[in-house]
Design an enzyme around this catalytic site. Sequence first.
Site, short mmCIF file in Angstrom:
data_model
loop_
_atom_site.label_atom_id
_atom_site.label_comp_id
_atom_site.label_asym_id
_atom_site.label_seq_id
_atom_site.Cartn_x
_atom_site.Cartn_y
_atom_site.Cartn_z
N LYS A 294 54.19 5.05 71.49
CA LYS A 294 54.76 4.03 70.63
C LYS A 294 56.26 4.23 70.36
CE LYS A 294 50.82 1.95 70.27
NZ LYS A 294 49.89 2.77 71.04
C1 LIG Z 1 48.14 -3.19 69.14
C2 LIG Z 1 47.50 -1.85 68.88
N1 LIG Z 1 46.72 -1.68 67.79
C3 LIG Z 1 46.14 -0.52 67.51
C4 LIG Z 1 46.31 0.58 68.32
C5 LIG Z 1 45.62 1.87 67.98
O1 LIG Z 1 46.57 2.86 67.70
P1 LIG Z 1 46.14 4.42 67.63
O2 LIG Z 1 46.14 4.94 69.02
O3 LIG Z 1 47.24 5.04 66.81
O4 LIG Z 1 44.84 4.48 66.96
C6 LIG Z 1 47.11 0.47 69.46
C7 LIG Z 1 47.30 1.62 70.35
O5 LIG Z 1 47.57 1.52 71.51
C8 LIG Z 1 47.72 -0.78 69.75
O6 LIG Z 1 48.49 -0.94 70.82
#
Ligand SMILES: Cc1ncc(COP(=O)(O)O)c(C=O)c1O
Length: 438
Positions: free
Chosen positions: A219
Amino acid sequence: MSKLAIEGGEKAVRKLGPYTSKIHKEELEEVLDLWEYPAGVKNKLVAIIEKNAGRINGPHLFRYYNPRPSKVTEAENAFAKYIGAKHALAVNSCTSALIASLRALGIGMGDEVIVPAYTFFASAAVIVACNAIPVIADIDETLTLDPKDVARRITPRTKAIIVVHMRGMPARMDELMTIARERNIPVIEDVAQAAGGMYKGKMLGSIGTMGCFSFDYYKVLNSGEGGFITTNDPWLYTRAQSWHDCAACWRPNRFEAERREGELFCGENYRMSELQGAVALAQIRKAKKFLKGYRAAKKSIVKKLILPKGAQLQPVADSVGDTGICLVLFMPDVATTRRALAAMQAEGVPAGGIYDHKVKDWHIYVYWEHILDRKSVARDGLPWSGVPADQLPAYSTNMCPRSTDLLSRAIMIDIHWEFSAADCSAIAKGINKVMATI
Ligand SMILES: Cc1ncc(COP(=O)(O)O)c(C=O)c1O
């Protein structure tokens, strides 16, 4: 036998400790390894650490009951300030952030939550994890929720809308917030991919009822794993804290009765560790620098593009607020998309397709078989068994045709925040070379 201490006798145990922390120099050496310093540098650092080992106690990596100032708390304060929200709560992922937010809003069995057809699967899976029903809505050319389709899919059971700012680009917040406010439906902004993005001057994550951020490795800002919830609502912040730490270590008096009904319930453990907090804090401090780099690079490439009729630069709901982490082009048809993509890749352009029906990708609802096939983790059949069968949404792989059409004609070019002027020129040249042939 000597007299008991309780009766005035001598104490058997006069003094214990001090003891050293279980986490000490060895762990720090392992952490240093992650940075891959050359052996010479690492050896010098280890020698300094060894020399000081007797004088320095190890860290306290738990954010609560920490005798030293907590890095997690500092990161929360810095993030709340950066996003312009009253509260920020650090958690261990965006998936956790989304679940804690849904739970804070009181969402549970039988409730419907709208989610876009194009997002990482986690945005939809969290709804099922809360025993609620995901209602999948179409996206438009912004690659984010189509407000008209959202309005169409609202039912009396709709209890939240998860708006995803996909690929660093803001969703149409004005229209979406109007639809939500008119119906008194809370909006959760999924800002996993768009930390630092804005919409009409407001930071993403400060516009909806709650904002959820990911700090996983891929990210804009990252601490390996991690996430944040932002909100201006102190009650939702309190309830999200309850869900994220069922041990209630976050409360001023852990074992006190609830100060207001709804403060305490059975939650989980999504606490962020001090190690993640330290990295997240440094990342937040560097956010402006990253964003400046991404935005300048995207602007520089876009300025140089010469697109033929039929090819289109993806419209962004607010191009000033766009994080700039990627650039998307729409081609006139699927065959041209495939040809142009292969040609761009051969030119060395960091381009990728978004939807190819032969390539499985959990960012596209078509592949969310867990939901389309109504899978359940337990024998109770939840969440699907919690609603009369004839009232469940009809899921199918072609239920959002506009989304699959747009995504199958999209080419995405990844942007690096450190792209130089020469990198941007070369990439624009590569794109233009291919575009001249379609
Ligand atoms: C749009 C979106 N929402 C939620 C997530 C979930 O994030 P995490 O990996 O921190 O749980 C991601 C991760 O790729 C994402 O791209």
